[in-house]
Structure formats: structure tokens, C-alpha cells
Design an enzyme around this catalytic site. Structure first.
Site, PDB file in Angstrom:
ATOM      1  CB  SER A 678      -0.943   0.002   1.211  1.00 49.42           C
ATOM      2  OG  SER A 678      -0.216   0.035   2.412  1.00 49.42           O
ATOM      3  CE  LYS A 721      -3.329   1.159   5.075  1.00 46.13           C
ATOM      4  NZ  LYS A 721      -3.141   0.687   3.685  1.00 46.13           N
TER       5      LYS A 721
END
Length: 778
Positions: A678, A721
Site C-alpha cells: 500500500s 489509516k
């Protein structure tokens, strides 16, 4: 007639000898003996001659059946105990020589003559006297260790050697022949020698008996003693007409078996084992194994179950009371309740709660059990490495036990409890087996209808059990096991959610545990916010609750020391109560130099902000990576570099820079391992910024996987996140476009407070993150 000859009634004894100077109790029952006693009692002296028979089986002895030497005795007491029996106490006077029988009817009268001993006192007699006395004392101590002191004193006080010999012989119950030989001794020395010989033999016998008894007692084990006690108990119970403990135990088991509702197959096996138990001795090893197995069979809830509480509004209220938010999990439980209401035979779901520590996974299981009205059992699988712990050990092994699954159902007392398998991601695996593989059968509704525990060895239906597993991560769980479970993710909480949970649950609970009430201590929202930002860094709530608990205990100490006024805790007091702040909110870097970009990462404890730093190395070659990057992350960095290099012309980058300079990419903190794809777009933006010398916006964070063709692929952990970016003060987040649906997990406050840019290609990322490159891509 000789003046020393006397005619006296004769009383023959079958198995004893009367010595002169001693008393003896006698029981008389033969007709001739009764007549002799009555004749003696009719005289003034009450004298009678007592002599031993040679053969005790002769009922009417003649002159040849008795010994020639007897004892003249006086009857001291006579007591009739019936028409044909009496009891006497006689006292021996002197030895007599039986000359002849004068009369035979109705009793025997004999002519006797006294038989005195010569006075043979001397050193030998004196020595023998003392030796006999010592042997007698020793023999008494061996025969009767607890003998009274008076007995030994009586021997020591006897000065007449002959009387001493007679007394010792009567004490130890010698044979008739030995006693008669002593009575017929011709001198005191002969009598003492005989007594000494008899005592020496008696002491040898007593010492041997004592040694045998001591050895036997030493060798007698605990089992032997228990066996003897049980045998005695059986004998007592037989006399009282009672059953033995084993029979009573078997009868009790039979009664319990008759009352217990069991499946036919189970009942047949239990009855067979009960019949086998009846034939086994209690000392047999299989007895206790079978007994314990029968106890387990009778205690298991084969058909016993709790009724589900199908009141959906009440269940919703219970779930809301215990936990804040968690809408997805609550809706799944209510869905199951709705299905049960329409189809009571529906299979129980198998759920897996996945999330960071402290997010309420374990306590949620208890809340579900309360909402359903079921029993709750929990078992931790962390560190479990032996599959027999789950499936049980076979009964052939010593100390065998049922597995934890069966034990939990046994404790619950119902076959449909809520069973929580905690920490399923931390199962071990070694040479003893693979517990994760054993769970494949347990967590499969098609197989667990007839689950066979190795110890029980009977099919038990666990399909009605509501299984809930918990995990912090899915990486370590085998794919076949994951396939059997329905995943429900419990992401971390935002600051607003933590504040709400603290206000509703944590503060009241910690005040109660500290012995305080709301009127004594007030912990406001501003204090809780300071604890959240300055003293905790977690996705869950454990550190927050510890901090609130410590504040409550500090206040409780004040009241314990005499403080009476209500206390309102202020944020300024936290430094004294909790110490200096341990965490400082990771504020965004206000000015990012070229080559630095802000990324987002997912961890088991929630989300985190990562700054990817890149710098050029003059005269260097190749790519240098630091920061404990995993294989997947290293490949993402290489893919990002290749994309930027291949599209250098589009971004106005001089291709010579790639040849003349090496590049170093570092991702702090260096001590924390990192992996995953990611960070791909973050590295690409950092490299583009480095080569173009254009800084990245400092208020923007990004996450997404990159391909060589510039596509941005979706990633996971969006909620964690985004919350990490918000905690750091970042207001813009760049996300892959397919992750737009994940924003539903965020609260309205978070969505309103943040700006989200959804992208499909890296060019869009560069345009949003690097202001200098935006005009080129618009």
C-alpha cells in the site's frame, strides 16, 4: 494308714497345671468334677486335689490318664452358674504324690502324700534366680510392651526361687507337659533350670514374632492397608445388611443413567460400560477410568439446551447497552435472531471478530450471549500446540482427559452455548500436532453434528453451539480455517468514539471500582481528550481505561486521607497524576522538503502515519532501501522507481539523473518492520518530488498500490489509516477509487472533517499531491 496320707476328692484338669502358692480360676462342668467340688465344700478345710490329665480328650479319666504328681488346693470361692456348672477360685497349697484311687463313684477320691522339696539354697540357686528374673522381665517387655510396671515389680519382689519359677511359668502359658515337668522338679535348682530353658525358648519365639511383625508392617503398602480396611468395612456392612461402597456407587450410577435423557447409541454404550464396571475390582486401573468416563457421559447436556430469547428489540437494547457503535456486528447478531424466530432449527453462525487489541472483541461475546439468553464459555487458544487439548486424549493413556470443547460444553450445562475461541491467530504447531487442523471439524457445520472427542469416543452434536473466534490478524490463520468463518472486522475507534465510550462506560466503571461516585469526582471530556492524545496511542481502549483508572485512584487516595470536598479533575493536573505526556500527536510536517511524502500504514494496533524519505546519492549507483522493509514493500519501491524512470519525460525529469545518481529510500522508524504494497503511490510521489525538486503538500497523506503501468489498486485497512491521518492533523487523504465504499465505516464527524481524493492512476495522485506537477496533468 500313714499319718501323712490323706484321702481327698480329685479334680482333673484338661489343659493346665496348678502350682503351689498361686491362685487359679476354674470352670467345672463334668458330673464327677461337680461331685468332687461339692464333697470338698462340705468339709471345713475345703481341700481338693488338682491334677492335669495326660490326654485332654478323656472325659472320665482313670489312674492311668492323670499325672502322678498334683497339687493340694483350697477352694477360696465357689459360684454356681447353672444346674450343671460352677466357677471356682482355688489356691494351691503344696505338691502331692497321688498314691491310688480310693473311690470312683459318684466322684473320684484319691490317697495323696505330700511331696516337699529339699532346701538346696546356694550360689547356683541364687545365680539361677537372678537369671530367671532378668529373662522374665525381658520376655514380659517383648510379649506386652505396654505391660504395667507392677507386674515386673511383683517378680523382683519374689524372694522364694521356687515360687518365682511357678509364677513365671503361669504367666507365659506353657504347654501342659512343660508345666508338669516343672511341678515334678526334684529341687529348686532343677525347677529354675527348667524355667530358664523355657524362658530362653519363649524369648526366641517372641523376638522372631516381633521381627516378622515389624517386617510385615514395613512391607504393607498403602494399597494393602486400604484393601484390609475395605475388607473390614465390607464385613461390617454385611453384618448390618448394607451394600458395599462399590455396589452403592454402581446403583447410584444406574439410577442417574435411568433419569438422564440420552441418545440411544450413547445409552447402549453407557450401560455396557456400567456392566463392565460392576465386574471390575476397585483396585483395577480401569475401574477409575471407567467411573470417570461414566461421570462425563452423565453430566454432558446431550439434549439439554437453553431457550433463545427471540425478542429482537430487547436484544438490540442489550447490545447497545454493552457496546458503543459496532453496527455491523450488532446487525449480524440480530439477523441471526430473526432467522431463529422464523426457523428454530437454523444452524448457528461461526463468526470471527478481527481487530486490534482493546476493541471489545472478547466482551462482545459475553454481550451476545446475554442478548441471546445463552450460556457463555470462553477458551483461549493462544500458544496452544497440542491438538489433543481440543479433541481430548484416548482413554488408554494415563491421566487422559476430554478436550477443551467438550469440557466447555460440560461446564455450560447446555448444548447451545456461546463458545468463544479467543486468539485463534496465535495457535501453535509442532510435532504434537496442528490444533488449527483440529478446528476444521469443530467449525464446520456439516461435520460437527457428530463431533467425536477422543476421550468420549461418542458422537456429540455441537452444531447448535454459537462459535465466535477472535484474532488480531489473519496472516497466521490457515486458509481452510478462514474459509469456515464469517469475518467481521472491528476497526479502531476515532477520538470522538473513544470520548463517547469513555463518557458512557469507562469513567463510570473506573469510578465505581475506585469506590467513588459521580458527586465525589468529576472527570470531564477535556481530561479524557488529553489522556487520549497525550497518554495513549492505540486503536482500542485499554490504555485509555488504565489512564482513567489511575486518575480515579489518585482521587480516591485524597478522600482516604481525609479530603471531603468534591474533586473536579482538570487537564493541568494530569501531569501530577499520570506523569509527563508519553505521546505527542504526530503533527504533520509543516514543510516537506523535496523527496518526502506522507503515507499511511495499517498495524495490529490500528493505523499509523509513515513518512517516506528519498535522497539522491551523487556518484552512487542503484537503489538503497532502509527501514526494515519487507519483500513486498521492496518490490513496491522498485515498481515505483521504474514507473517514474519510464515516464521521466512527462514530468520534466532529466533522465541523466537516474544514471549519474543513486537513490536512497528510507522509511522511519527504522526499528519497526514494515511490509505490504500500500505504500506504492507514496514512494512514487516521493521519487517524483525528489527528481523534480518539487515539494509534496504537507497536509496530504496517501495510500494505494501501484503497477508498472501507473494504475492505482485498492488496499485494506482504510478506516484505521484515515483515523491515523486525522490524529496527525492531516486533512486530505488520497485513496484508490475502489475504496470509496470503505468510507461507510467512518463516522459522520470524520467524513465531514476530512477531504478525500479518489484516484485511479498515478498521474492523478501526482496532480493532487505535488502542486508543481498539477498544471502539467490538468
Amino acid at each position: 494308714m500313714n499319718e501323712h496320707v490323706k484321702l481327698l476328692p480329685l479334680l482333673p484338669l484338661k489343659n493346665s497345671v496348678l502350682f503351689p502358692h498361686l491362685l487359679m480360676p476354674l470352670s467345672v462342668g463334668r458330673p464327677a468334677s461337680l461331685g468332687a467340688v461339692e464333697a470338698a465344700m462340705a468339709t471345713e478345710e475345703r481341700e481338693i486335689v488338682i491334677v492335669a490329665q495326660r490326654d485332654s480328650s478323656v472325659e472320665t479319666p482313670g489312674i492311668g490318664d492323670i499325672y502322678g504328681v498334683g497339687t493340694r488346693a483350697a477352694i477360696k470361692r465357689m459360684n454356681r452358674t447353672g444346674e450343671s456348672s460352677m466357677e471356682l477360685i482355688v489356691h494351691g497349697s503344696e505338691r502331692v504324690n497321688i498314691l491310688r484311687i480310693e473311690e470312683s463313684e459318684p466322684f473320684v477320691r484319691v490317697a495323696v502324700q505330700p511331696l516337699p522339696l529339699p532346701e538346696d539354697a546356694g550360689p547356683e540357686v541364687e545365680a539361677l534366680h537372678h537369671e530367671v528374673m532378668e529373662l522374665a522381665a525381658k520376655a514380659i517387655s517383648l510379649a506386652q510392651p505396654q505391660a504395667p510396671q507392677e507386674l515386673t515389680r511383683a517378680l523382683i519382689g519374689t524372694e522364694d526361687s521356687l515360687r518365682l519359677a511357678y509364677m513365671v511359668a503361669s504367666m507365659f502359658g506353657l504347654d501342659v507337659s512343660k508345666e508338669q515337668a516343672l511341678l515334678e522338679a526334684q529341687s529348686r535348682a532343677d525347677a529354675l533350670r527348667l524355667t530358664h530353658s523355657f524362658l530362653a525358648h519363649e524369648i526366641q519365639v517372641l523376638e522372631l514374632r516381633s521381627k516378622i511383625a515389624s517386617t510385615a508392617q514395613t512391607e504393607m503398602t498403602k494399597e494393602q492397608r486400604e484393601y484390609l480396611l475395605r475388607q473390614q468395612m465390607r464385613a461390617i456392612q454385611a453384618e448390618l445388611g448394607e451394600k458395599s461402597p462399590e455396589q452403592a456407587e454402581v446403583e447410584l450410577l444406574r439410577e442417574r443413567l435411568a433419569k438422564t435423557d440420552l441418545p440411544d447409541e450413547v445409552r447402549q454404550e453407557a450401560e455396557r460400560e456400567l456392566r463392565r464396571l460392576e465386574r471390575l475390582p476397585t483396585a483395577a486401573p480401569d475401574y477409575h477410568v471407567t467411573r470417570t468416563w461414566l461421570d462425563l457421559v452423565l453430566e454432558l447436556p446431550w439434549r439439554s439446551r437453553t431457550e433463545d430469547r427471540l425478542d429482537i428489540p430487547a436484544a438490540r437494547q442489550v447490545l447497545d447497552e454493552d457496546h458503543y457503535n459496532l453496527k455491523e456486528v450488532k446487525e449480524r447478531i440480530l439477523e441471526h435472531l430473526g432467522v431463529l424466530k422464523l426457523n428454530p432449527g437454523a444452524k448457528a453462525p461461526i463468526l470471527c471478530f478481527v481487530g486490534p487489541p482493546g476493541t471489545g472483541k472478547t466482551s462482545l461475546g459475553q454481550s451476545i450471549a446475554r442478548a441471546l439468553g445463552r450460556k457463555f464459555e470462553r477458551m483461549s487458544l493462544g500458544g496452544l500446540h497440542d491438538e489433543a487439548e481440543l479433541r481430548g486424549h484416548r482413554r488408554t493413556y494415563i491421566g487422559a482427559m476430554p478436550g477443551r470443547i467438550v469440557q466447555a460444553i460440560r461446564r455450560a450445562g447446555a448444548n447451545n452455548p456461546v463458545l468463544m475461541l479467543d486468539e485463534v491467530d496465535k495457535l501453535g504447531r509442532d510435532f504434537r500436532g496442528d490444533p488449527a487442523s483440529a478446528l476444521l471439524e469443530v467449525l464446520d457445520p456439516e461435520q460437527n453434528k457428530a463431533f467425536r472427542d477422543n476421550y468420549l469416543d461418542l458422537p456429540f452434536d455441537i452444531s447448535k453451539v454459537f462459535f465466535i473466534t477472535t484474532a488480531n490478524a489473519l496472516d497466521t490463520i490457515p486458509r481452510p480455517l478462514l474459509d469456515r468463518m464469517e469475518m467481521l472486522r472491528l476497526a479502531g475507534y476515532s477520538e470522538e468514539e473513544k470520548l463517547e465510550i469513555a463518557r458512557k462506560y469507562l469513567v463510570p466503571r473506573q469510578l465505581k471500582e475506585a469506590g467513588l461516585n459521580a458527586g465525589q469526582c468529576a472527570i470531564g471530556d477535556d481530561v479524557v481528550k488529553r489522556i487520549i492524545t497525550g497518554y495513549t496511542r492505540e486503536a482500542g481502549l485499554r490504555q485509555l481505561e488504565r489512564g482513567i483508572g489511575r486518575v480515579a485512584r489518585k482521587v480516591a487516595l485524597r478522600f482516604a486521607e481525609g479530603h471531603t470536598a468534591p474533586v473536579t479533575v482538570s487537564p493541568e493536573e494530569l501531569g501530577d497524576m499520570l506523569g509527563p505526556e508519553r505521546f505527542f500527536p504526530e503533527q504533520m510536517r509543516k514543510d516537506l522538503p523535496p523527496g518526502v511524502a506522507t503515507g499511511l500504514a495499517w498495524t495490529e494496533t490500528g493505523g499509523d502515519v509513515l513518512y517516506v524519505e528519498a535522497t539522491l546519492l551523487p556518484d552512487g549507483k542503484g537503489l538503497t532501501l532502509t527501514g526494515q522493509l519487507g519483500d513486498v514493500m521492496q518490490e513496491s519501491v522498485k515498481a515505483a522507481q521504474s514507473y517514474v524512470w519510464s515516464h521521466a519525460g512527462e514530468f520534466g525529469i532529466d533522465r541523466a539523473g537516474f544514471k549519474d545518481y543513486g537513490v536512497h529510500v528510507h522509511v522511519p522508524a527504522g526499528a519497526v518492520p514494515k511490509d505490504g504494497p500500500s505504500a506504492g503511490i507514496t514512494v512514487a510521489v516521493a521519487l517524483a518530488s525528489l527528481y523534480t525538486k518539487a515539494p509534496v503538500r504537507s497536509d496530504t497523506a496517501m495510500t494505494g498500490e501501484i503497477t508498472l503501468t501507473g494504475m492505482v489498486l485498492p488496499i485494506g485497512g482504510v478506516k484505521e489509516k484515515v483515523l491515523a491521518a486525522r490524529r496527525a492533523g492531516l486533512k486530505r487523504v488520497i485513496l484508490p477509487k475502489p475504496n470509496r465504499t470503505d468510507l461507510r465505516e467512518l463516522s459522520d464527524e470524520v467524513r465531514a472533517d476530512m477531504e478525500f481524493i479518489f484516484v485511479e492512476r498515478i498521474e492523478e495522485v501526482l496532480a493532487a499531491a505535488v502542486p508543481a506537477l498539477a498544471p502539467a496533468r490538468i
